[in-house]
Design an enzyme around this catalytic site. Structure first.
Site, PDB file in Angstrom:
ATOM      1  N   TRP A 108      -5.021   4.305   0.542  1.00 10.69           N
ATOM      2  CA  TRP A 108      -6.081   3.338   0.216  1.00 10.69           C
ATOM      3  C   TRP A 108      -5.819   2.666  -1.132  1.00 10.69           C
ATOM      4  O   TRP A 108      -6.711   2.504  -1.950  1.00 10.69           O
ATOM      5  CB  TRP A 108      -7.463   4.008   0.233  1.00 10.69           C
ATOM      6  N   HIS A 109      -4.559   2.257  -1.320  1.00  9.43           N
ATOM      7  CA  HIS A 109      -4.163   1.600  -2.565  1.00  9.43           C
ATOM      8  C   HIS A 109      -3.709   0.162  -2.291  1.00  9.43           C
ATOM      9  O   HIS A 109      -2.661  -0.265  -2.766  1.00  9.43           O
ATOM     10  CB  HIS A 109      -3.030   2.385  -3.240  1.00  9.43           C
ATOM     11  N   GLN A 110      -4.474  -0.596  -1.545  1.00  8.96           N
ATOM     12  CA  GLN A 110      -4.069  -1.966  -1.219  1.00  8.96           C
ATOM     13  C   GLN A 110      -3.960  -2.802  -2.490  1.00  8.96           C
ATOM     14  O   GLN A 110      -4.797  -2.693  -3.389  1.00  8.96           O
ATOM     15  CB  GLN A 110      -5.080  -2.593  -0.269  1.00  8.96           C
ATOM     16  N   ASP A 142       0.859  -1.176   0.000  1.00  9.57           N
ATOM     17  CA  ASP A 142       0.000   0.000   0.000  1.00  9.57           C
ATOM     18  C   ASP A 142       0.904   1.238   0.000  1.00  9.57           C
ATOM     19  O   ASP A 142       2.068   1.161   0.409  1.00  9.57           O
ATOM     20  CB  ASP A 142      -0.883  -0.010   1.256  1.00  9.57           C
ATOM     21  N   HIS A 143       0.372   2.344  -0.475  1.00  4.41           N
ATOM     22  CA  HIS A 143       1.097   3.608  -0.387  1.00  4.41           C
ATOM     23  C   HIS A 143       0.817   4.246   0.972  1.00  4.41           C
ATOM     24  O   HIS A 143      -0.344   4.471   1.319  1.00  4.41           O
ATOM     25  CB  HIS A 143       0.657   4.566  -1.496  1.00  4.41           C
TER      26      HIS A 143
END
Length: 541
Positions: A462-464, A312-313
């Site tokens: 929120w980049h899982q 994630d970021h």
């Protein structure tokens, strides 16, 4: 929704079939593309299943209202397990739930990923068609780019409207100008040459048209929902896969309070996202055998990589107080910076996303948030930390245990400190003097203080992703054609399949994944399609 779309979908819902040619699970940024592309063939019957609801709420359609969706019924509202590397904090891990998935609740930034990202995909999958040269052709097909023409890199007339704000807010333009004054190259777009080199600063490319959100659902699927061959079911929670031996033949779904089964004549495609895709796999017996055995799940296919490699970021909010209230443009993010924490790196590892309002820091950071201000998220574009997902139980109602392990790799802490310092250097530049009173977070600190700041203030973009990765090693879950190893007629197409996270927001790469998946699926079934796929169906319904 238009009357003809509603009428058609209500009729299809009231007359559900037992068999469809293709079942697509999940109406996010990949699943919407796949369903729409398959439905372009009139003789193909497509079922698209979505656990959430529709996208008609004002908080979806109005760009500036996206924060209202966080924690709402349009958010899966996942929560990470306590992380020692974050001083025991739990990260809220939002993910879109509803038609459009994340593209219906996100900040609408269009970010293609760096050239090195796609070439890495090609190397790890063993397929050059995942490389940057091939992906550029997809982007030219996908985009309806409204900016400066760039025929080698940008598309015109595609389904995805992409444009920069016509009049960026002063704070956005000032951030780009300040970065340029500090020696960071300035580009006219973040998605052209900028993502082929060491990085730069630019006004953001957005998915906003006439002041309204352009979700992937609206750009792709909605346009086909008047057709009789595309059934879109909301409120449909996929619980497990159905098998005949090691062939996936359909899905079991909770729909309107009842368990229903739907069969796929050709293929089932999982596009449920980086949490629910591995969840359905494991609860269907596909995954690490020790994890499945722990919950009494019969092992159908041992794949140790399912749920591993979670990425994630991670970001850290640096905030400044305005001299006077300033307007918010679009969704509030109109400028971005990509840069390197180390000059020896091949690509940017720092992602800076500007928000034109002050974002409160987590309570553990003990920082006051100004009433009026702006925040720059100092983010890790290429984190080295790796997390994992585990089951809490065998049923659809048992939540996944998400262990992000953010900042567990020492290299990430080093990059985080560099990202924060870069933000402070840009944000404290004299170019901001007419607009900004001063810095409120993190303010000047010694090394130990900055380390505490990043551990206590870290949040996610929120980049899982990456939890069912594509590749050739024993931890890979799908091959270059997105087929699940050891299982027939089952593919995965979402951010799960990324071998590593792309540089920047993940919506655009997920659209590419959807386009490539649709092409590969249609190519694999060309013979059936040519013969008339209806002849292959086991029942007249």
């Amino acid at each position: 929704m238009h009357t003809d779309v509603l009428r058609n979908q209500n009729e299809l819902r009231n007359n559900l079939r037992s068999h469809y040619d293709f079942i697509v699970c999940g109406a996010g940024s990949s699943g919407c593309v796949i369903a729409a592309r398959l439905a372009e063939r009139e003789n193909i019957r497509v079922l698209l299943l979505e656990a959430g609801g529709d996208d008609t709420a004002p908080s979806v359609m109005e760009p500036a209202q996206w924060p209202v969706n966080l924690g709402s019924e349009r958010d899966w509202s996942f929560m990470g397990q306590p992380a020692p590397s974050l001083n025991g904090r739990r990260l809220p891990l939002s993910m879109g739930k509803g038609l459009g998935g994340g593209s219906s609740i996100n900040v609408m930034v269009w970010s293609r990923g760096h050239k090195e990202d796609w070439d890495y995909f090609a190397a790890k999958s063993g397929d050059p068609e995942w490389g940057y040269k091939s992906v550029l052709e997809y982007y030219r097909r996908i985009e309806d780019w409204q900016g400066t023409p760039d025929p080698a890199r940008r598309g015109k007339g595609g389904p995805a409207y992409v444009a920069q704000p016509s009049s960026p807010q002063p704070i956005a333009q000032t951030m780009v100008d300040a970065a340029g004054l500090l020696g960071i190259p300035v580009f006219d777009s973040p998605n052209g040459r900028m993502m082929e080199c060491t990085g730069g600063a630019a006004i953001a490319d957005l998915r906003i048209k006439d002041g309204k959100r352009q979700s992937v659902f609206r750009s792709y699927t909605y346009k086909a929902m008047h057709q009789p061959n595309l059934t879109v079911l909301t409120g449909a929670l996929v619980s497990s896969l159905i098998f005949d031996g090691n062939k996936a033949v359909g899905v079991e779904v909770m729909l309107d309070g009842k368990i229903r089964q739907f069969r796929a004549t050709c293929e089932t495609i999982l596009s449920l996202g980086a949490v629910n895709t591995p969840k359905v796999l494991m609860q269907s017996g596909i995954g690490p055998e020790d994890e499945l055995n722990r919950h009494g799940i019969k092992v159908r296919q041992h794949l140790p990589g399912v749920g591993q490699n979670h990425q994630d970021h991670i970001a850290f909010g640096c905030t400044w107080e305005y001299r006077k209230p300033e307007d918010v443009g679009g969704g509030g993010c109109e400028a971005t910076v990509y840069w390197k924490s180390n000059s020896r790196l091949q690509q940017p590892d720092i992602l800076q996303c500007q928000l034109e309002f002050p974002v409160p820091s987590p309570a553990e950071a003990e920082l006051e948030t100004p009433e009026h201000g702006w925040t720059m998220f100092a983010g890790l574009a290429q984190p080295k930390s790796r997390g994992r997902l585990r089951l809490s139980g065998p049923t659809m109602y048992d939540n996944m245990l998400i262990e992000p392990n953010a900042l567990s790799a020492p290299e990430d802490v080093t990059a985080a400190l560099a990202a924060v310092e870069l933000c402070r250097e840009i944000g404290n530049h004299s170019a901001f003097t007419p607009l900004v009173r001063g810095e409120t977070a993190p303010r000047s600190r010694n090394h130990a203080g900055l380390v505490e700041f990043v551990r206590n203030s870290a949040v996610t973009y929120w980049h899982q992703s990456c939890t069912a990765k594509m590749g050739l090693d024993r931890m890979s879950v799908v091959d270059a054609r997105l087929r699940v190893y050891g299982i027939e007629n089952l593919r995965i197409a979402d951010a799960s399949i990324m071998p590593r996270i792309t540089t920047g927001n993940t919506m655009a790469p997920c659209v590419v994944i959807g386009e490539r998946a649709a092409d590969m699926i249609l190519a694999a079934h060309d013979t059936q399609l040519a013969a008339g796929i209806k002849q292959q169906r086991p029942d007249p319904s």
